[in-house]
Design a protein around this motif. Structure first.
Motif, PDB file in Angstrom:
ATOM      1  N   SER A 108      34.922 100.335  77.653  1.00  0.00           N
ATOM      2  CA  SER A 108      33.795  99.882  78.465  1.00  0.00           C
ATOM      3  C   SER A 108      33.373  98.482  78.041  1.00  0.00           C
ATOM      4  O   SER A 108      33.539  98.091  76.883  1.00  0.00           O
ATOM      5  N   LEU A 109      32.852  97.727  79.021  1.00  0.00           N
ATOM      6  CA  LEU A 109      32.300  96.405  78.756  1.00  0.00           C
ATOM      7  C   LEU A 109      30.828  96.578  78.413  1.00  0.00           C
ATOM      8  O   LEU A 109      30.107  97.296  79.116  1.00  0.00           O
ATOM      9  N   ASN A 110      30.364  95.921  77.337  1.00  0.00           N
ATOM     10  CA  ASN A 110      29.005  96.169  76.851  1.00  0.00           C
ATOM     11  C   ASN A 110      28.269  94.894  76.496  1.00  0.00           C
ATOM     12  O   ASN A 110      28.868  93.892  76.087  1.00  0.00           O
ATOM     13  N   SER A 111      26.923  94.963  76.635  1.00  0.00           N
ATOM     14  CA  SER A 111      26.085  93.832  76.263  1.00  0.00           C
ATOM     15  C   SER A 111      24.767  94.269  75.628  1.00  0.00           C
ATOM     16  O   SER A 111      23.954  93.414  75.279  1.00  0.00           O
ATOM     17  N   GLU A 112      24.542  95.584  75.489  1.00  0.00           N
ATOM     18  CA  GLU A 112      23.280  96.094  74.938  1.00  0.00           C
ATOM     19  C   GLU A 112      23.532  96.979  73.720  1.00  0.00           C
ATOM     20  O   GLU A 112      24.268  97.967  73.801  1.00  0.00           O
ATOM     21  N   LEU A 113      22.913  96.632  72.597  1.00  0.00           N
ATOM     22  CA  LEU A 113      23.102  97.386  71.360  1.00  0.00           C
ATOM     23  C   LEU A 113      22.588  98.819  71.501  1.00  0.00           C
ATOM     24  O   LEU A 113      23.188  99.751  70.958  1.00  0.00           O
ATOM     25  N   GLU A 114      21.504  99.005  72.231  1.00  0.00           N
ATOM     26  CA  GLU A 114      20.966 100.355  72.435  1.00  0.00           C
ATOM     27  C   GLU A 114      21.991 101.259  73.115  1.00  0.00           C
ATOM     28  O   GLU A 114      22.162 102.427  72.744  1.00  0.00           O
ATOM     29  N   VAL A 115      22.688 100.713  74.086  1.00  0.00           N
ATOM     30  CA  VAL A 115      23.729 101.470  74.783  1.00  0.00           C
ATOM     31  C   VAL A 115      24.893 101.756  73.844  1.00  0.00           C
ATOM     32  O   VAL A 115      25.443 102.867  73.818  1.00  0.00           O
ATOM     33  N   LEU A 116      25.283 100.774  73.061  1.00  0.00           N
ATOM     34  CA  LEU A 116      26.388 100.939  72.114  1.00  0.00           C
ATOM     35  C   LEU A 116      26.083 102.043  71.094  1.00  0.00           C
ATOM     36  O   LEU A 116      26.963 102.826  70.726  1.00  0.00           O
ATOM     37  N   LYS A 117      24.851 102.126  70.660  1.00  0.00           N
ATOM     38  CA  LYS A 117      24.466 103.184  69.721  1.00  0.00           C
ATOM     39  C   LYS A 117      24.605 104.563  70.361  1.00  0.00           C
ATOM     40  O   LYS A 117      25.041 105.524  69.716  1.00  0.00           O
ATOM     41  N   LYS A 118      24.245 104.672  71.639  1.00  0.00           N
ATOM     42  CA  LYS A 118      24.390 105.945  72.344  1.00  0.00           C
ATOM     43  C   LYS A 118      25.855 106.290  72.577  1.00  0.00           C
ATOM     44  O   LYS A 118      26.261 107.448  72.491  1.00  0.00           O
ATOM     45  N   LEU A 119      26.667 105.272  72.874  1.00  0.00           N
ATOM     46  CA  LEU A 119      28.106 105.506  73.006  1.00  0.00           C
ATOM     47  C   LEU A 119      28.672 106.052  71.703  1.00  0.00           C
ATOM     48  O   LEU A 119      29.493 106.986  71.702  1.00  0.00           O
ATOM     49  N   SER A 120      28.242 105.485  70.596  1.00  0.00           N
ATOM     50  CA  SER A 120      28.670 105.952  69.279  1.00  0.00           C
ATOM     51  C   SER A 120      28.276 107.409  69.069  1.00  0.00           C
ATOM     52  O   SER A 120      29.079 108.228  68.609  1.00  0.00           O
ATOM     53  N   GLU A 121      27.047 107.729  69.408  1.00  0.00           N
ATOM     54  CA  GLU A 121      26.527 109.093  69.224  1.00  0.00           C
ATOM     55  C   GLU A 121      27.358 110.119  69.993  1.00  0.00           C
ATOM     56  O   GLU A 121      27.767 111.147  69.445  1.00  0.00           O
ATOM     57  N   TYR A 122      27.641 109.817  71.264  1.00  0.00           N
ATOM     58  CA  TYR A 122      28.396 110.779  72.076  1.00  0.00           C
ATOM     59  C   TYR A 122      29.884 110.773  71.738  1.00  0.00           C
ATOM     60  O   TYR A 122      30.564 111.795  71.874  1.00  0.00           O
ATOM     61  N   ALA A 123      30.394 109.642  71.289  1.00  0.00           N
ATOM     62  CA  ALA A 123      31.790 109.607  70.850  1.00  0.00           C
ATOM     63  C   ALA A 123      31.989 110.519  69.646  1.00  0.00           C
ATOM     64  O   ALA A 123      32.975 111.269  69.570  1.00  0.00           O
ATOM     65  N   LEU A 124      31.056 110.488  68.718  1.00  0.00           N
ATOM     66  CA  LEU A 124      31.129 111.358  67.548  1.00  0.00           C
ATOM     67  C   LEU A 124      31.012 112.823  67.945  1.00  0.00           C
ATOM     68  O   LEU A 124      31.737 113.689  67.433  1.00  0.00           O
ATOM     69  N   LYS A 125      30.103 113.127  68.869  1.00  0.00           N
ATOM     70  CA  LYS A 125      29.925 114.512  69.326  1.00  0.00           C
ATOM     71  C   LYS A 125      31.189 115.060  69.989  1.00  0.00           C
ATOM     72  O   LYS A 125      31.489 116.250  69.875  1.00  0.00           O
ATOM     73  N   ASN A 126      31.902 114.183  70.679  1.00  0.00           N
ATOM     74  CA  ASN A 126      33.088 114.612  71.418  1.00  0.00           C
ATOM     75  C   ASN A 126      34.397 114.317  70.682  1.00  0.00           C
ATOM     76  O   ASN A 126      35.473 114.483  71.243  1.00  0.00           O
ATOM     77  N   HIS A 127      34.273 113.880  69.419  1.00  0.00           N
ATOM     78  CA  HIS A 127      35.459 113.584  68.586  1.00  0.00           C
ATOM     79  C   HIS A 127      36.402 112.597  69.283  1.00  0.00           C
ATOM     80  O   HIS A 127      37.616 112.789  69.350  1.00  0.00           O
ATOM     81  N   ILE A 128      35.811 111.530  69.816  1.00  0.00           N
ATOM     82  CA  ILE A 128      36.537 110.506  70.567  1.00  0.00           C
ATOM     83  C   ILE A 128      36.290 109.142  69.930  1.00  0.00           C
ATOM     84  O   ILE A 128      35.197 108.870  69.436  1.00  0.00           O
ATOM     85  N   ILE A 129      37.320 108.312  69.922  1.00  0.00           N
ATOM     86  CA  ILE A 129      37.144 106.904  69.570  1.00  0.00           C
ATOM     87  C   ILE A 129      37.071 106.127  70.880  1.00  0.00           C
ATOM     88  O   ILE A 129      38.056 106.044  71.621  1.00  0.00           O
ATOM     89  N   HIS A 130      35.906 105.600  71.185  1.00  0.00           N
ATOM     90  CA  HIS A 130      35.706 104.869  72.435  1.00  0.00           C
ATOM     91  C   HIS A 130      35.837 103.369  72.165  1.00  0.00           C
ATOM     92  O   HIS A 130      35.198 102.826  71.261  1.00  0.00           O
ATOM     93  N   LYS A 131      36.666 102.710  72.958  1.00  0.00           N
ATOM     94  CA  LYS A 131      36.905 101.284  72.782  1.00  0.00           C
ATOM     95  C   LYS A 131      35.847 100.471  73.526  1.00  0.00           C
ATOM     96  O   LYS A 131      35.488 100.809  74.664  1.00  0.00           O
ATOM     97  N   VAL A 132      35.364  99.413  72.885  1.00  0.00           N
ATOM     98  CA  VAL A 132      34.344  98.579  73.521  1.00  0.00           C
ATOM     99  C   VAL A 132      34.741  97.108  73.497  1.00  0.00           C
ATOM    100  O   VAL A 132      35.376  96.628  72.560  1.00  0.00           O
ATOM    101  N   VAL A 133      34.350  96.421  74.578  1.00  0.00           N
ATOM    102  CA  VAL A 133      34.516  94.980  74.705  1.00  0.00           C
ATOM    103  C   VAL A 133      33.121  94.393  74.862  1.00  0.00           C
ATOM    104  O   VAL A 133      32.345  94.844  75.713  1.00  0.00           O
ATOM    105  N   LEU A 134      32.781  93.432  74.032  1.00  0.00           N
ATOM    106  CA  LEU A 134      31.461  92.808  74.101  1.00  0.00           C
ATOM    107  C   LEU A 134      31.500  91.613  75.044  1.00  0.00           C
ATOM    108  O   LEU A 134      32.343  90.722  74.905  1.00  0.00           O
ATOM    109  N   MET A 135      30.583  91.611  76.011  1.00  0.00           N
ATOM    110  CA  MET A 135      30.538  90.534  76.999  1.00  0.00           C
ATOM    111  C   MET A 135      29.647  89.393  76.502  1.00  0.00           C
ATOM    112  O   MET A 135      28.540  89.618  76.002  1.00  0.00           O
ATOM    113  N   VAL A 136      30.145  88.174  76.656  1.00  0.00           N
ATOM    114  CA  VAL A 136      29.447  86.971  76.197  1.00  0.00           C
ATOM    115  C   VAL A 136      28.883  86.232  77.406  1.00  0.00           C
ATOM    116  O   VAL A 136      29.576  86.034  78.413  1.00  0.00           O
ATOM    117  N   GLU A 137      27.627  85.833  77.324  1.00  0.00           N
ATOM    118  CA  GLU A 137      27.003  85.046  78.393  1.00  0.00           C
ATOM    119  C   GLU A 137      27.420  83.584  78.255  1.00  0.00           C
ATOM    120  O   GLU A 137      27.122  82.942  77.257  1.00  0.00           O
TER     121      GLU A 137
END
Length: 372
Positions: A108-137
């Protein structure tokens, strides 16, 4: 000019859009070859086709390894249809959809740390490594982290378990119309190299943008660290997205929209009576040209963005309401039951795939299959 006739019981339901799969396959292969010559991988953007699984499969079968969509529902639809590949969510995940994003999207493309923290939380719950790309303005002012804040965000993301930081990217020429020129791409390359050096990481993906990057690509001998582009318009319309010029060697006529004439009469050219707002909230003005041949088509603004279509016959579109399109029929003399054909731009194509009331008709499937 001859008319395109509709024979009841023979043609598919109208309105419809004819989709040439063989031409999509050709454009995908040509673009992969073109950008691959300078080490750039292309990601196929499927949002304009509503995540259509048949078209998505054509992309995958012709070398597109990553499919990108801004709607998680489209990604789910393609995955359930058995379309194999990596799936990238284009739009920054909504907090309300984070769990679905982790389960169904590989990246997923990301720009918000709050969202990234939630992605981390659910990735751990589901035993998944989720790949992230940080978008630059970089100036278009849609989504993206300000360059001055990148170090802090990267530092925080690297500490989040369940996430793998695989790249950075930027988006240009969408909201603000800012060109992805050499200065912007050099800036993105520099940011990537600085982050890699400072944090001792390797960014597998440095995504420079979209179909608007064609001019930069063709004029650049050195593309720097840019190794990925997200292409939709170039694949499906054969054009670059800065000036909408055709790209040599690509098909620009993959999609044809067809609508049926449901009324053909001679009427005044100017509405008569006291004028107020019309169905679109506008107060229209019409030139008085006397009596004219007019026709009504069974298609409207809920089906297509009328300003984004171009008729293939000698007619003029006068306007539209939600369910009816009015045309000047003087030169063509269309009759009830005849069919009018249109080319579409990107926005119009997007709208047609968003409505179930337009029949999607795949053509040249055999030719497409024969070249896979």
């Amino acid at each position: 000019m001859s008319r395109v006739k509709k024979r009841v019981g023979v043609d598919l339901n109208l309105p419809r859009i004819d989709i040439d799969l063989a031409k999509i396959a050709h454009n995908a292969r040509q673009l992969k070859k073109l950008y691959g010559a300078k080490g750039i991988n292309i990601i196929g953007v499927t949002k304009v086709i509503g995540g259509n699984s048949i078209i998505a499969d054509v992309l995958v079968q012709n070398g597109i390894e990553i499919l990108a969509d801004s709607r998680i529902a489209n990604i789910i639809k393609m995955r359930r249809a058995g379309i194999r590949g990596q799936y990238l969510l284009l739009r920054t995940p909504a907090l309300s959809q984070v769990q679905e994003v982790v389960i169904h999207a590989h990246i997923s493309l990301n720009s918000e740390l709050e969202v990234l923290k939630k992605l981390s939380e659910y990735a751990l719950k589901n035993h998944i490594i989720h790949k992230v790309v940080l978008m630059v303005e970089l100036g278009d002012l849609r989504e993206g982290i300000m360059p001055s804040e990148m170090d802090a965000i990267v530092k925080a993301v690297l500490k989040l378990k369940g996430l793998a930081l695989v790249g950075i990217g930027t988006n240009l020429a969408c909201f603000g119309g800012i060109s992805p020129d050499a200065d912007k791409m050099n800036q993105l390359s520099s940011i990537a190299m600085c982050l890699e050096e400072k944090f001792k990481i390797t960014l597998a993906m440095v995504s420079g943008g979209n179909s608007a990057n064609y001019k930069w690509f063709t004029s650049s001998k050195d593309v720097g660290r840019i190794n990925s582009l997200r292409l939709g318009e170039s694949i499906f319309l054969g054009r670059e997205a800065l000036c909408r010029k055709p790209i040599p060697g690509l098909f620009t006529d993959i999609f044809t929209l067809l609508a049926e004439v449901i009324e053909a009469k001679r009427k005044p050219s100017q509405p008569y009576g006291e004028v107020y707002q019309n169905a679109n909230g506008d107060t229209p003005k019409f030139e008085n040209k006397g009596l004219m041949d007019r026709a009504v088509l069974a298609i409207g603004t809920q089906d297509v963005i009328v300003s984004g279509i171009t008729p293939k016959q000698k007619i003029t579109v006068l306007g539209a309401s939600s369910d009816h399109m009015l045309i000047d029929n003087t030169e063509t003399s269309l009759k009830v039951g005849d069919t009018v054909a249109f080319d579409l731009n990107y926005s119009a194509l997007l709208r047609t795939f968003s409505t179930p009331c337009i029949t999607k008709n795949m053509i040249n499937q055999y030719e497409c299959a024969s070249i896979l």
